[in-house]
Design an enzyme around this catalytic site. Structure first.
Site, mmCIF file in Angstrom:
data_model
loop_
_atom_site.group_PDB
_atom_site.id
_atom_site.type_symbol
_atom_site.label_atom_id
_atom_site.label_comp_id
_atom_site.label_asym_id
_atom_site.label_seq_id
_atom_site.Cartn_x
_atom_site.Cartn_y
_atom_site.Cartn_z
ATOM 1 N N GLY A 52 0.838 -1.201 0.000
ATOM 2 C CA GLY A 52 0.000 0.000 0.000
ATOM 3 C C GLY A 52 0.873 1.250 0.000
ATOM 4 O O GLY A 52 0.660 2.184 -0.778
ATOM 5 N N HIS A 53 1.893 1.247 0.864
ATOM 6 C CA HIS A 53 2.814 2.384 0.904
ATOM 7 C C HIS A 53 3.577 2.495 -0.420
ATOM 8 O O HIS A 53 3.768 3.591 -0.945
ATOM 9 C CB HIS A 53 3.844 2.195 2.027
ATOM 10 C CG HIS A 53 3.273 2.205 3.407
ATOM 11 N ND1 HIS A 53 3.316 1.108 4.237
ATOM 12 C CD2 HIS A 53 2.651 3.167 4.114
ATOM 13 C CE1 HIS A 53 2.763 1.413 5.395
ATOM 14 N NE2 HIS A 53 2.336 2.649 5.350
ATOM 15 N N LYS B 137 -7.347 4.395 2.399
ATOM 16 C CA LYS B 137 -7.479 3.457 3.523
ATOM 17 C C LYS B 137 -7.802 4.234 4.805
ATOM 18 O O LYS B 137 -8.576 3.783 5.643
ATOM 19 C CB LYS B 137 -6.171 2.673 3.658
ATOM 20 C CG LYS B 137 -5.868 2.073 4.991
ATOM 21 C CD LYS B 137 -6.584 0.764 5.148
ATOM 22 C CE LYS B 137 -6.174 -0.052 6.344
ATOM 23 N NZ LYS B 137 -5.790 0.647 7.532
HETATM 24 P P1 AMP Z 1 0.700 4.755 7.835
HETATM 25 O O1 AMP Z 1 2.115 4.293 7.743
HETATM 26 O O2 AMP Z 1 -0.262 3.737 8.311
HETATM 27 O O3 AMP Z 1 0.596 6.081 8.557
HETATM 28 O O4 AMP Z 1 0.260 5.065 6.349
HETATM 29 C C1 AMP Z 1 0.982 5.963 5.528
HETATM 30 C C2 AMP Z 1 0.153 6.279 4.313
HETATM 31 O O5 AMP Z 1 -0.088 5.086 3.583
HETATM 32 C C3 AMP Z 1 -1.228 6.859 4.674
HETATM 33 O O6 AMP Z 1 -1.550 7.900 3.765
HETATM 34 C C4 AMP Z 1 -2.137 5.679 4.511
HETATM 35 O O7 AMP Z 1 -3.460 6.028 4.196
HETATM 36 C C5 AMP Z 1 -1.468 4.959 3.336
HETATM 37 N N1 AMP Z 1 -1.880 3.554 3.304
HETATM 38 C C6 AMP Z 1 -1.852 2.667 4.330
HETATM 39 N N2 AMP Z 1 -2.351 1.480 3.947
HETATM 40 C C7 AMP Z 1 -2.725 1.627 2.640
HETATM 41 C C8 AMP Z 1 -3.320 0.768 1.685
HETATM 42 N N3 AMP Z 1 -3.653 -0.495 1.968
HETATM 43 N N4 AMP Z 1 -3.540 1.239 0.440
HETATM 44 C C9 AMP Z 1 -3.214 2.523 0.125
HETATM 45 N N5 AMP Z 1 -2.650 3.392 0.987
HETATM 46 C C10 AMP Z 1 -2.405 2.949 2.230
#
Ligand code: AMP
Length: 279
Positions: A36-37, A149
């Site tokens: 996702g990242h 997400k």
């Molecule tokens: P985090 O590390 O959880 O703070 O996420 C960092 C970024 O990645 C944020 O903008 C999240 O929304 C995005 N993100 C996390 N999981 C996904 C996913 N499965 N698909 C797309 N973007 C994601």
């Protein structure tokens, strides 16, 4: 990939790039990276000449100490993944560096900051807004990439950029999922193998909502979803809201863009997800 721990150093180097009209894309993360990242980084790479990814587990956005201490840490693997997608800069500030000055935490998000994550994680979005505010001031990116997400977070960030009058364009990106529908998430690293399949029930229930329009009302569907989740999860909410205001709807006629949002614990892992109900 060049790594920076110091805000001042990265700020100085990015300023040089900007003087040469080099476009800068920014992807903020808390590490424990997954596909996702990487999808965000790839998009940022395609649309900008240089890409900065930050890894910073922001203590201000955790309302439970336990959640912060159990948040997965995989820095070595993360760096390899970032190199595999040609990320240019990795920014890993300490909290002392980032919050050298006391951050402002008094935001008025209106209806965006009322329900769902705002209700179950008090102070969460104030912490998110504080860290993004800081990152935007330091990096001044042309574009910043956020996943759907965390749809409510995306709405809050758009609000923040609007309030600040910042020149950064916020780009929303589709949720990346496993073949079983489970949304990719750093928290999945804490799931047991048997829970991985169970966790995908959230996706199936959200899909089911689409098939029940207009037979069941949003209110009935929310109650149904919440009850179904109770078999295997400890749900916090299963809510259908208008995508723009994030206000709950009771009848389909109340919104042209209904969207379902879910948060539930599977054992000790807190999972969140959401889905548009019209496409
Ligand atoms: P985090 O590390 O959880 O703070 O996420 C960092 C970024 O990645 C944020 O903008 C999240 O929304 C995005 N993100 C996390 N999981 C996904 C996913 N499965 N698909 C797309 N973007 C994601």
């Amino acid at each position: 990939m060049r790594q920076y721990n110091s805000s001042k150093e990265i700020q100085t180097d990015l300023m040089k790039l900007r003087k040469r009209s080099t476009s800068i894309g920014f992807v903020p993360t808390m590490g424990a990276l997954h596909e996702g990242h990487l999808a965000l980084i790839r998009k940022a790479k395609a649309e900008n000449q240089r890409v900065v990814c930050s890894i910073f587990v922001n203590p201000l956005q955790f309302n439970r100490q336990e959640d912060l201490t159990t948040y997965p840490n995989r820095m070595k693997e993360d760096k390899k993944m970032l190199e595999s997608v040609d990320c240019d800069y990795l920014f890993t500030p300490s909290k002392e560096d980032l919050y050298e000055e006391e951050p402002a935490m008094n935001f008025n998000f209106g209806s965006l900051g009322v329900g769902m994550e705002a209700e179950y994680r008090p102070g969460h979005f104030e912490g998110v807004a504080a860290v993004i505010d800081r990152f935007l001031d330091i990096l001044e990116p042309d574009r910043a990439y956020f996943g759907e997400k965390d749809f409510q977070q995306l709405a809050i960030v758009r609000w923040l950029v609007d309030q600040k009058g910042a020149d950064t364009k916020i780009v929303g990106c589709k949720t990346e999922r496993f073949p079983n529908g489970l949304a990719m998430s750093s928290r999945n690293y804490n799931l047991q193998p048997n829970e991985f399949e169970q966790a995908s029930e959230i996706y199936r229930l959200m899909q089911y909502c689409k098939t029940q329009i207009p037979k069941m009302s949003p209110k009935e569907l929310s109650a149904y979803g919440l009850e179904k989740l109770q078999d295997n999860f400890e749900p916090e909410y299963f809510t259908i809201v208008d995508e723009d205001t994030l206000k709950p709807i009771e009848k389909w006629s109340e919104s042209a863009k209904p969207r379902v949002f879910v948060a539930a614990y599977l054992s000790s892992v807190r999972l969140i997800d959401n889905m548009s109900l019209i496409d």
